[in-house]
Design an enzyme around this catalytic site. Structure first.
Site, PDB file in Angstrom:
ATOM      1  N   SER A 141      10.175  -5.722  -9.477  1.00 13.90           N
ATOM      2  CA  SER A 141       9.421  -6.847  -9.753  1.00 13.90           C
ATOM      3  C   SER A 141       8.978  -7.388 -11.215  1.00 13.90           C
ATOM      4  CB  SER A 141       8.045  -6.480  -8.982  1.00 13.90           C
ATOM      5  OG  SER A 141       7.231  -7.324  -9.172  1.00 13.90           O
ATOM      6  N   TYR A 148       1.132  -0.554  -7.196  1.00 15.32           N
ATOM      7  CA  TYR A 148       2.300  -1.453  -6.761  1.00 15.32           C
ATOM      8  C   TYR A 148       3.243  -1.534  -7.931  1.00 15.32           C
ATOM      9  CZ  TYR A 148       5.373  -5.461  -5.627  1.00 15.32           C
ATOM     10  OH  TYR A 148       6.409  -6.334  -5.417  1.00 15.32           O
TER      11      TYR A 148
END
Length: 282
Positions: free
Chosen positions: A174, A187
């Site tokens: 990400s 995350y």
């Protein structure tokens, strides 16, 4: 301009695509050219979002496609139908990537059905927004790490005995691995771990002729977004990118395809960035 103002905040992870408004765009934009003809691919988190877009694109390029999903049966059914509409064989497997036996069972089913495994796309993930890091519970941290990085490791362990020279592993990391995200600290940490996992496994598997690469998307309009943020955050989603909008799953899937086929035969340990320029935005 499309308004991402879905006020139907979802209370489960990783979210449901069929409840999103507007719906994400997942269909491929171009005719196939046989780049995965005769190949077998397994995609985690393939019921929706980036995973669904990759599954349909792989099918259009000639692959047999299996995908693993958690419990989003309606979304999985739509993906299954979309893949089969491309003329491809498809298997939908219900299970949790955070459960090691599930990962091994999924791979065994694919190999039992088609006799091989050529491409593994580690895409499944969850995220939980929290304003204050002090409020991030031990249970949330454990769940996020188990799905996002433990699951990738389990899948690779399950797949490797069945992958030979010329096989490819593609992992979804990400933009948050590079920029961080103050609402998604745990995350972001898992996505940084995935980045290191990609690089380490690329060195480990190079002598076996197996390439390992990744994509670092963001911001992409997927079920994770309404499942993670309040409506006001969803409305602003993606506007900080250089292109001024969120991306669509079918704008990420071609990068995954590229890393999965022989077009990228001299690439390993690398990460592509379909992120609208966000990694370099001020």
């Amino acid at each position: 301009m499309t308004q991402y103002s879905d006020d139907r905040v979802q209370d489960q992870q990783p979210g449901l695509e069929h409840e999103m408004s507007p719906p994400p765009e997942y269909m491929p934009r171009y005719p196939g050219s046989g780049r995965l003809e005769g190949r077998v691919a397994l995609i985690t988190g393939g019921d929706s979002g980036i995973g669904r877009a990759a599954a349909v694109l792989f099918a259009r390029e000639g692959a047999k496609v299996a995908f693993l999903y958690l419990d989003e049966d309606d979304d999985a059914r739509e993906t299954l139908e979309a893949v089969r509409a491309e003329g491809a064989d498809c298997i939908a497997i219900r299970g949790d990537v955070g459960d090691k036996p599930c990962c091994f069972d999924a791979v065994a089913r694919v190999v039992g059905e088609w006799g091989r495994l050529d491409v593994l796309v580690n895409n499944a993930a969850e995220q939980h927004g929290q304003d204050a890091f002090e409020d991030v519970s031990e249970e949330q941290i454990a769940a996020t790490f188990r799905t996002n990085i433990f699951g990738q490791m389990f899948m690779v362990q399950a797949a490797l005995p069945h992958m030979g020279e010329g096989a490819a592993i593609v992992a979804t990391t990400s933009v948050t691995a590079y920029r961080g995200e103050d609402l998604l600290i745990d995350y972001s940490a898992t996505k940084g771990a995935i980045l290191s996992f990609i690089r380490a496994m690329a060195h480990k598997l190079a002598p076996r002729g197996i390439r390992v690469n990744g994509v670092a998307p963001g911001p992409i309009w997927t079920p994770l977004i309404p499942a993670s943020f309040p409506p006001e955050k969803v409305e602003r989603f993606g506007k900080s990118s250089t292109l001024g909008r969120p991306g669509q799953p079918n704008e990420v899937a071609p990068a995954i395809l590229f890393l999965s086929c022989r077009d990228s035969s001299f690439m390993t340990g690398h990460v592509l960035h379909p992120d609208g320029g966000e990694a370099t935005a001020d």
